[in-house]
Design an enzyme around this catalytic site. Structure first.
Site, PDB file in Angstrom:
ATOM      1  N   CYS A 150       0.833  -1.205   0.000  1.00  9.77           N
ATOM      2  CA  CYS A 150       0.000   0.000   0.000  1.00  9.77           C
ATOM      3  C   CYS A 150       0.873   1.262   0.000  1.00  9.77           C
ATOM      4  CB  CYS A 150      -0.977  -0.052   1.179  1.00  9.77           C
ATOM      5  SG  CYS A 150      -2.247   1.197   1.098  1.00  9.77           S
ATOM      6  N   ASP A 303     -10.577  -4.162  -4.696  1.00 10.04           N
ATOM      7  CA  ASP A 303      -9.994  -3.285  -3.679  1.00 10.04           C
ATOM      8  C   ASP A 303     -10.727  -1.946  -3.715  1.00 10.04           C
ATOM      9  OD1 ASP A 303      -8.419  -1.732  -2.069  1.00 10.04           O
ATOM     10  OD2 ASP A 303      -6.545  -2.606  -2.748  1.00 10.04           O
ATOM     11  N   HIS A 332      -8.521  -5.330  -0.620  1.00  7.34           N
ATOM     12  CA  HIS A 332      -7.290  -4.720  -0.109  1.00  7.34           C
ATOM     13  C   HIS A 332      -6.606  -5.575   0.959  1.00  7.34           C
ATOM     14  CE1 HIS A 332      -4.768  -1.180   0.130  1.00  7.34           C
ATOM     15  NE2 HIS A 332      -4.818  -1.233   1.449  1.00  7.34           N
TER      16      HIS A 332
END
Lengths: 463, 304
Positions: A150, A303, A332
């Site tokens: 991320c 996501d 995610h």
């Protein structure tokens, strides 16, 4: 006598049955909740080998090292890296170790008010750089593997573009690099956020406030349905333990240093500078064309925080010729914790690294390369990738190869929630995790001071 | 004629003038300070040294001076033209209160009217997955009322030594009120999908009942409702109205927090602890110094 339209008697019967079932369930649930529960997260043993300010470097050692280079995992500043080692059977770290890959992982710690002035530059060019130098020195290697998650992935992209000579292979997972998309609600909201006011007011962006924001992305599922399903399954010990582990991880949210938050929102979400190679860290431009090492880019189809549109532009913008996109049918968090992805995600990274790790067997020892670099400083400066020419030629030319794991579709938000809250019974892991791992790479740098790790080992600490 | 003279004698002005005269003569006839048991320390030495006398004279003079000022003021007020002016000034106060009350009442009635309209619409058909009918006007009117009628009192310029402290306190109260307004609007908006989902669910249950397809499994109804709710929330969360209200609320919260911290910093000055502002300045110095030391260390390492 006519048949009634609504079978009231059946409904009443069902109600009576469910009342009885609820009574039994509540009794069993109370026994479970009042009894001992195994809700520990991050169960794999590690050693803290380096510390600097609030950050720690965790070292996970496999029983047998099968890769030449270790992998450094850089997590986001939001939530914690424990997600990669949530529990037995759902641990990316354990998958890596089982396959002989040595893992280092940065624990960013909990920023306090004194950390409010730390910028992205401090995280990338100071902390990450120091950590990478430490690992390179420790293993006497010129380059290591790097994997980002991320926001941590965005940091890795920045780092690899600024210091390509230190990174052999780069893996980015659910990494936002293109912020010019309206697909994710988060992108829309972040663009409307007054980052300056938030940073000035809060100093560090509170983790709890950000968590509230994430909950508000899908309130029906994350605030209501999630807890309804908990109450429904309270009599299932495995479910309860898994659920509490997930709760522990989700609500363990360190604050984000104010300046970093301000810079990330302004430069990335608002001005989308990263993908355009216009981002500057401490006056140095992050030119993605300088990112020349092999790149594996993995993201989730469902996501809702970092949608595919935010990830899939990266491979087209970098200077590397060996790139690969991989889109998994997940969200995610599911990409790391769902049992379905456990069978795809970790093994894919391992095989991808294995191919590229083996190519480097002929690599010169660090000292020799250093001498080489000293001889030709101009060349090193213009061609940052320190890999020999032959190696470069042998690299596979899979320009922007895109592989999609499967074609199954579902409602994104609902799917993501289901996956994050997935609570299957844990699989028993054969590997004896408590055994002390065999060290193959020795000679750590002389520590300036020492501290005790989780496993009671000593670590280097940079003051 | 007799009545007129009687009226003029009992008019408020005449009564006021009479009362002033009586009061004046009371104060004029007041014996000079001190009375029989005047202020004395009772100390023999003081008495011997004449200190009591000096103190007495000082008090006497001060008292007499005040008495004279009072009687002079009363004499001035007792003049017929001043009596009228005094009465007029007294009349302005209720008038001012009336104006203020009227303005506030008007605004209150306006808000009340909006609320009534809103209640009247409760039973009406709720279009699913549409947020065009969100009644934001009510909150807008309330905010406007606050900004036009109340906020100005917090912005009255403060005077004197405590001016800055007073300003910060007023700002804190003002920002608190604005935050409350914003959060109420946000919560109201956030509740709308609930309301709509219940309404849609009711309609669907009616349809099912008409068809005779009533489930005996309540989980099926729950699943149906949560799906409807999720759909409504997705529609709301993507709407620009929601983004606007959410941004406003976050801004209001940040401003309130800032105002609260500024006000608390004033209070903290009374205690032997550093304020956050002072600590922030110190942290900044440490950050800059650390950065400089790191740069220098790297340079030294490179040279050696």
């Amino acid at each position: 006598m006519t048949q009634p339209k609504i079978a009231v008697d059946l409904i009443m019967k069902k109600m009576a049955e469910s009342t009885e079932q609820s009574h039994v369930k509540a009794k069993r649930a109370s026994e479970i909740l009042l009894g001992p529960l195994d809700t520990e997260i991050s169960p794999t043993p590690y050693e803290v080998v380096y510390e600097e300010d609030r950050i720690k470097l965790k070292h996970y050692m496999p029983k047998e090292v099968k890769y030449k280079r270790p992998l450094l995992v850089v997590y986001a500043l939001i939530n914690r890296e424990t997600m990669l080692d949530l529990q037995e059977g759902r641990s990316v770290v354990q998958t890596f170790l089982d396959n002989g890959l040595e893992v280092y992982m940065i624990d960013w710690g909990y920023p306090t008010r004194k950390d409010q002035y730390l910028t992205i530059d401090d995280h990338v060019n100071v902390y990450m750089d120091n950590v990478i130098d430490f690992i390179r020195k420790r293993h006497e290697l010129e380059q290591i593997h790097l994997m980002g998650i991320c926001m941590g992935g965005a940091f890795c992209v920045m780092y690899s573009a600024l210091h390509p000579e230190k990174i052999k292979n780069l893996v980015t997972t659910v990494t936002p690099t293109n912020f010019d998309t309206d697909k994710g609600l988060l992108h829309i909201w972040m663009r409307n956020t007054n980052a300056d006011q938030m940073a000035d007011c809060y100093k560090n962006m509170p983790g709890d406030l950000m968590n509230l924001g994430f909950l508000l992305l899908n309130p029906a599922r994350l605030i209501i349905d999630k807890y309804i399903s908990f109450f429904e399954n309270m009599d299932n010990k495995g479910f309860v333990e898994n659920f509490i582990r997930m709760e522990k991880w989700i609500f363990d949210s360190p604050d984000v240093p104010g300046e970093t938050f301000r810079q990330f929102i302004t430069d990335c979400y608002r001005e989308n500078r990263l993908i355009q190679s216009r981002l500057e860290l401490d006056g140095k431009r992050v030119d993605l064309k300088k990112l020349t090492m092999p790149l594996l880019n993995i993201y989730g189809k469902f996501d809702h925080l970092v949608p595919p549109e935010a990830c899939d532009k990266l491979t087209k913008q970098v200077g590397s010729k060996d790139t690969e996109d991989m889109c998994l049918d997940t969200g995610h968090i599911g990409i790391y914790v769902s049992s379905k992805c456990q069978k795809i995600f970790g093994p894919k990274i391992l095989s991808w690294l294995k191919e590229r790790d083996q190519e480097q067997k002929a690599e010169q020892p660090r000292a020799k390369e250093k001498a080489k670099a000293e001889k030709k400083p101009a060349e090193t400066a213009t061609e940052p990738d320190a890999a020999p020419e032959e190696t470069k030629k042998s690299e596979p030319k899979k320009a922007a190869k895109k592989s999609t794991a499967s074609k199954k579709t579902a409602e994104p938000a609902a799917k993501e929630t289901k996956e994050t809250e997935e609570t299957e019974e844990t699989e028993t892991r054969a590997a004896a995790k408590s055994k002390k791992p065999k060290r193959q790479v020795a000679s750590s740098s002389a520590p300036k001071s020492t501290s005790r790790s989780k496993t009671g080992k000593k670590s280097a600490k940079k003051s | 004629m007799g009545d007129q003279s009687q009226n003029s004698k009992t008019s408020p002005e005449a009564l006021f003038a009479d009362w002033m005269k009586t009061t004046m003569s009371f104060w004029e006839g007041m014996p000079s300070w001190p009375p029989a048991a005047g202020p004395s320390s009772g100390n023999d030495e003081d008495r011997k040294e004449g200190k009591t006398g000096e103190t007495k004279n000082r008090f006497n003079r001060s008292f007499e001076s005040s008495q004279r000022i009072l009687t002079a003021m009363m004499a001035a007020l007792a003049e017929p033209e001043n009596v009228n002016a005094s009465f007029k000034s007294l009349e302005t106060l209720p008038q001012f209160m009336m104006n203020l009350g009227q303005q506030m009442m008007d605004n209150y009635l306006m808000v009340q009217q909006k609320m009534t309209e809103r209640i009247q619409r409760t039973g009406e058909q709720v279009p699913p997955y549409s947020f065009d009918d969100i009644d934001r006007d009510l909150f807008k009117k309330f905010r406007e009322m606050y900004q036009t009628e109340i906020q100005k009192y917090f912005n009255v310029p403060s005077l004197g030594l405590n001016r800055l402290y007073q300003d910060r306190y007023n700002r804190f109260l003002d920002k608190f009120n604005l935050y409350q307004t914003a959060i109420n609007e946000f919560l109201y908006m956030f509740y709308i999908p609930m309301e709509k989902s219940f309404s849609v669910m009711q309609e669907q249950m009616e349809t099912l009942a008409e068809k005779g397809e009533f489930h005996d499994d309540f989980k099926a109804y729950y699943n149906m409702w949560i799906k409807i709710l999720e759909g409504h929330y997705m529609t709301l969360l993507k709407s620009p109205e929601y983004t606007e209200v959410m941004t406003q609320t976050i801004d209001a919260l940040a401003q309130y927090k800032q105002a609260k911290e500024d006000f608390l910093a004033d209070l903290l000055q009374e205690f032997p602890v550093p304020t956050l502002k002072e600590m922030d300045a110190l942290y900044k110095d440490i950050y800059v110094l650390k950065k400089r030391v790191n740069d220098l260390s790297k340079k030294v390492e490179e040279k050696t």
